[in-house]
Design an enzyme around this catalytic site. Structure first.
Site: not given
Length: 1177
Positions: A483, A821, A825
């Site tokens: 990410d 994080d 996600d």
């Protein structure tokens, strides 16, 4: 198609009576036939031993069948149960879980009756499944929450006790009990595991061979190891049980009255009043927030230390349908979290519940093990496979070795049967020993140690793992997905300024120079709240508010700095919160212009530039060019719009939908925010790329910003143009456009030539947006599968799309690692082979080490004070424990003098000891592992914010993988050598004494232990380890090394026969006596084993080399030195201890030369094959 995310299939069964179990008739017939053959054909007297051997074989086979019924549910169901087609007539069901969610179970079907209703249900992994007539299958009964917001807003809980009982009957209560089994229950469960049973069987065989020391030593080692594991398991289960919520009293609305009940009695559908509670009072279950905002600490669930703001649904549009997945982040308070601040609800609107105590009003949506916390506890308890390497490969490898063992045993039986005088019982025993020698008793211990060593090493680095079986996968990773925001970049965002036009000089970099409209949008359009002295909310919004220097009050108003004149504060009346689907946020606020007492209402909107584009009353000409230029520079760009409303009542604002306000906006500029990269991101990404991994970015950010960051971090090659596939205007076809907009390509290459298509993919870098990915998934899936491995950037991806990308990569056979994080996600982290959640609270390992050092100093000081005469103070009474008797004199008559407690002599040493004990106790409390250490988000949770943890996980994964491979090579060679020693040499009368076997076992165990303790190197190597055992290198090196060992054995045994010739066949029944042949074979076999360890331990490039792994080096040097001393006959006393004889000089020299040649030749073979076929570049 599975039943749900947990259960794959449910099959109904009935248990058969024991007499009708399918294994009973065959064994009865076999036993009868053997008895008949033995008594009629052989005779009882002459062949008594043979008869007993036959019965022993039948008994062992029957035991094996029963054990297979215990080990494998499928076998148990087939042999002990009969399948039922009608669930209502069955007594049990076989539940097959989905992959990585535990193991199959045969569970009893329960029947509960209430009034005229009957319920058919079972419990699997603490989840209740109930038979549903309409659905015609089992389902988890959870509250139906797919309802309009108005339903929840006007809910008044259960009107009567009867309705409560109905809900409890169908949905269950809020108990999250975890029963920790007794020690013996768990020990018996482990003692009936396949390897343990096999090992006990081997111990029995060795006892029959008169090897008592060796047998008892091995048995003690096994029992100790299993008992240690059980103790550890019990400790872990106790910790998990303590993680569950403690019950306390809570206000609940039942029968239109507020009453106090225990939290464990709550039912889905209850209305509760909850606020900031005591130290041990967590949120009891998943609650939908109806009235009164609050701030929640979710660290024990997600691991995130930043408190989250939760908004009530009282102001949400009535007709909007509640979606628990998308709305939970803002409106649901999860069980197990803590409310750190709450605001009392305002005046209740019509039909809404009033708060009895100024706390927040909530609606119970999920209880017990169906809550988010319950799911995490179940993952930790049931989702974890046993910590070993790949079991299927292990099994296949053992079968491969078994072929050689069967050949050796057959050779022994055929050759031994030639001599009629030989005991068939002894011969059979020896053949069985050969077959069992293939699997050394240490195998499961060593395989577990390899994984557990990595587990402990990761824990020291601040990385917690809830699914240890995933560690070896980390060594096989092909693609690392990241990410962007908060993972590659920091959360400390920097506001560069506001761009009002496309001039490079046109950006306003100081807040005081901003036009009023831009300032009002930045200051008011956010979801921030004040918690004590801190702001809580999105880091981006915090950065914007602090940049413009406005202050947020607790009353949801923003105030300008005192130095600003003529600008008044803004009161926020209503927020339409940001969502990843809408890509925008809207706020309705009001302010009083200076010199005017009437409130002017305004709408402030901010969001993705492409989303706000059609909302402006007058779109600036430079709009697209400006935001495109800024995003290409890697900045995060948000468009802003503002509109002044006419006369409107505050109450009307809440009634209207957001679309009513999101039009006719005036352009207020682009706010430009840069996300600086984390200090070590560049170095870590370089290390990951240099270690032969593909890196991919999957982000929700703008494609041009993402491409810029990918370029800086070298995800994409600068020499190649990056093509972006983004949503097209209606009517136009999908085309690839370069980042600078100069190149265009059609969606699919025109050519059908495979080589030309590959050339096209290799000559460009690709970026897919969420809308383009959605189109390809549904309309061009074949092309997507061809393309996806070449895409380096996925931008504007929704959480579900991130998950789909991971699954697409996995379906192409790629082992994927996802790093995010841990909030949006979660799906991608859970579905990847290795998911690593980075927490936002930085963990400092050095600080932790310092604290541990200080703690040891305190303990030592306390001990010295006790030695000096100070007495240890009693521990304070724990809350909830019974009071100390006679603690007070409440029963004394009035006027009686208070009894004075005897005072202890106070001195500085005593006072110091007391303060030390208190400090240590507080530290001990802080050290207890909390749920926040293991996040619900991913199998791996890192306390570091740095992506260095990815490198740590990969290093440990590679280390575990290589260690396992080395162990199998060594085990294979040792097994093949022992198979030969036990067969061909047995016929020559070679036997090892009890002492010799014990010492050899100790030597092997020590060497294996030190292999499993190997540590990875500080940096990742370019080479990647071989992914599995079955490859040309492993099979060839094992075969060729065995040929070398075998040749040495044959040559040395031949020389020993010449040195000590024997007349006639060897007496296999004779008691062990030391002789030249035995001494030669024992020394050469020990030497070959030491050579095997020295040659096949290969540390670099994945872990410490033999010279760096000091324990392993010293172990091999000590063993090699001992073998050399025995071979050279330097220590006669030691020879006597080992029951060996001194060898003739010629044989001794040949033996030493042979071992040296064996070592050199095996080393050359292994390294050459590794260079040609293995993982040595």
């Amino acid at each position: 198609m599975g039943v749900d995310q947990l259960v794959e299939s449910i099959t109904p069964y009935n248990i058969r009576p024991i007499a009708t179990h399918l294994y009973v008739p065959p064994f009865a017939v076999i036993t009868a036939i053997w008895t008949y053959i033995w008594l009629n054909n052989f005779g009882y007297e002459e062949y008594y031993e043979l008869g007993m051997v036959g019965y022993a074989v039948i008994f062992v086979l029957l035991s094996l069948v029963l054990l297979f019924c215990h080990w494998l549910i499928a076998v148990r169901c087939f042999l002990m149960c009969s399948k039922q087609h009608d669930v209502k007539k069955s007594s049990h069901v076989c539940v097959e879980p989905t992959q990585n969610n535990g193991w199959p179970e045969l569970v009893p079907l329960m029947r509960t009756k209430r009034d005229k209703q009957s319920k058919l249900w079972f419990e699997f992994q603490r989840v209740h499944y109930t038979w549903d007539e309409e659905y015609n299958g089992f389902q988890t009964k959870t509250l139906d929450t797919v309802k309009p917001m108005e339903f929840f807003q006007k809910s008044h809980g259960f009107e009567s006790e009867e309705l409560v009982k109905d809900a409890k009957y169908s949905l269950g209560d809020n108990k999250t009990e975890m029963v920790v089994p007794q020690f013996w229950e768990m020990f018996i469960e482990r003692a009936t595991a396949p390897f343990f049973v096999f090992q006990v069987f081997c111990v029995g065989l060795w006892c029959l061979e008169d090897m008592w020391y060796y047998s008892l030593f091995t048995l003690f080692m096994l029992m100790t190891f299993e008992a240690t594991l059980v103790k550890q398991q019990m400790k872990n289960m106790s910790e998990i049980r303590n993680m569950g919520n403690k019950s306390y009293m809570i206000n609940v609305l039942r029968g239109k009255k507020w009453q106090k009940i225990k939290t464990e009695e709550l039912v889905a559908g209850d209305i509760v009043s909850i606020g900031r509670g005591g130290e041990d009072e967590c949120v009891p279950c998943d609650l939908l927030l109806l009235r009164g905002p609050c701030i929640v600490d979710e660290s024990m669930l997600t691991g995130e230390s930043v408190p989250q703001m939760k908004e009530p649904i009282e102001e949400v549009e009535k007709h909007r349908i509640f979606d628990i997945d998308s709305d939970s982040r803002l409106h649901v308070i999860f069980g197990g979290t803590k409310i750190v601040q709450h605001t009392a609800p305002g005046k209740a609107a019509d039909g809404m519940v009033k708060s009895p105590d100024g706390n927040c009003i909530c609606y119970v949506v999920r209880t017990g093990f169906n809550t988010s916390q319950g799911k995490l506890l179940r993952t930790i308890m049931f989702g974890v496979k046993k910590a070993t390497a790949n079991n299927l490969e292990t099994f296949c490898f053992i079968l491969f070795l078994l072929i050689f063992a069967i050949a050796a045993a057959a050779y022994l039986w055929i050759k031994g049967s030639v001599d009629e005088t030989r005991s068939k019982y002894k011969l059979f025993l020896e053949c069985t020993l050969i077959l069992t020698s293939v699997i050394p008793p240490e195998l499961p211990i060593e395989l577990s140690l390899a994984v557990n060593s990595s587990l402990m090493a990761l824990q020291k680095l601040g990385i917690f793992c809830t699914e240890p079986f995933r560690i070896p996968f980390a060594g096989k990773v092909d693609i690392c997905c990241f990410d962007k925001t908060g993972t590659l970049t920091t959360d400390n965002l920097v506001v560069e300024g506001v761009a009002l036009n496309n001039d490079k000089e046109g950006m306003i970099r100081k807040a005081e120079d901003l036009p009023l409209e831009s300032m009002q949008v930045i200051a008011s359009c956010h979801s921030l709240v004040r918690f004590e002295d801190d702001l809580v909310g999105d880091p981006l919004e915090k950065a914007c508010l602090s940049w413009c220097d406005w202050t947020l009050t607790k009353g949801d108003a923003v105030m300008p700095p005192k130095s600003t004149k003529g600008v008044t504060g803004i009161k926020i009346f209503h927020r339409y919160h940001f969502s990843s689907a809408m890509k925008r946020m809207t706020v309705v606020g009001g302010y009083q212009p200076s010199g005017n007492s009437e409130t002017t209402f305004m709408v402030a909107v901010k969001g993705a530039p492409e989303v706000l584009r059609n909302m402006y009353i007058d779109l600036p000409d430079h709009y697209d060019a400006t935001y495109t230029r800024l995003t290409r520079q890697g900045a995060r760009v948000l468009a802003m719009g503002i509109r002044t409303l006419g006369e409107i009542r505050v109450g009307d604002v809440r009634e209207k939908k957001r679309e009513h306000f999101e039009n006719d906006l005036t352009f207020a500029g682009f706010v430009v925010i840069s996300c600086p990269l984390k200090s070590d991101t560049k170095a870590m990404i370089r290390e990951i790329v240099d270690s032969s991994h593909v890196v991919v970015m999957i982000t929700g950010d703008n494609p041009l910003t993402a491409c810029h960051v990918a370029n800086v971090l070298k995800f994409t090659k600068r020499a190649l143009p990056t093509l972006v596939l983004d949503e097209q205007e209606e009517g136009s076809s999908w085309v690839w456009k370069s980042v600078d907009g100069t190149i265009e390509f059609p969606l699919k290459p025109q050519t059908t030539n495979k080589m030309e298509r590959i050339a096209f993919f290799k000559s460009h870098e690709f970026c897919l947006t969420g809308s383009a990915f959605h189109y390809l998934v549904h309309h061009e899936h074949t092309f997507l599968r061809e393309l996806i491995l070449h895409v380096k950037v996925f931008a504007r991806m929704a959480p579900k799309q991130k998950e789909r990308v991971i699954n697409e990569l996995k379906s192409l056979g790629k082992v994927t690692l996802m790093c995010g994080d841990g909030t949006n996600d979660v799906g991608a982290l859970k579905h990847s082979n290795v998911g690593v959640a980075l927490l936002t609270n930085p963990y400092d390992a050095e600080k932790a080490a310092e604290l541990e050092k200080a703690r040891k100093v305190k303990i030592e000081e306390a001990r010295s004070l006790v030695r000096g005469g100070a007495t240890v103070p009693p521990r304070p009474i724990a809350p909830g424990s019974p009071p100390v008797p006679n603690a007070s004199r409440r029963d004394a008559p009035p006027g009686a003098r208070a009894r004075t407690a005897p005072t202890t002599v106070s001195n500085p040493a005593q006072a110091r000891l007391k303060s030390l004990m208190k400090e240590l106790e507080e530290e001990e409390k802080a050290q207890v592992i909390k749920l926040g250490d293991a996040s619900i988000a991913a199998p791996f949770t890192s306390k570091y914010t740095s992506i260095a943890s990815i490198c740590h996980v990969i290093k440990q994964g590679r280390c575990t993988l290589v260690t396992t491979l080395q162990m199998f090579k060594i085990l294979a060679l040792n097994a093949l050598v022992s198979a030969y020693s036990l067969s061909a040499l047995y016929l020559d009368g070679v036997k090892f004494s009890d002492t010799q076997a014990t010492v050899q076992g100790l030597l092997l165990a020590a060497c294996f232990l030190f292999i499993s303790k190997s540590k990875p190197l500080k940096s990742l190597s370019r080479q990647r380890p071989l992914a599995n055992i079955f490859n040309a290198y492993t099979l060839l090196t094992v075969t060729l090394q065995f040929i070398v060992h075998f040749s040495c054995l044959l040559y040395i045994v031949g020389l020993a026969h010449e040195a000590d010739p024997k007349d006639g066949p060897a007496d296999l029944e004779a008691k062990f006596t030391p002789n030249i042949l035995n001494t030669t074979v024992y020394i050469i076999s020990m030497a070959l084993q030491v050579c095997t360890f020295a040659v096949n331990y290969r540390g670099r490039p994945f872990m410490e080399s033999l010279f760096e792994n000091k324990a392993m080096l010293y172990s091999i040097m000590f063993s090699g030195g001992a073998v050399f001393t025995l071979a050279s006959g330097q220590a006669p006393d030691l020879m006597n201890q080992f029951e060996l004889v001194i060898l003739p000089e010629q044989l001794r020299n040949a033996l030493l030369m042979c071992v040296s040649a064996d070592l050199v030749l095996c080393y050359i073979i292994d390294r050459v094959l590794n260079f040609l076929l293995g993982d040595m570049f």
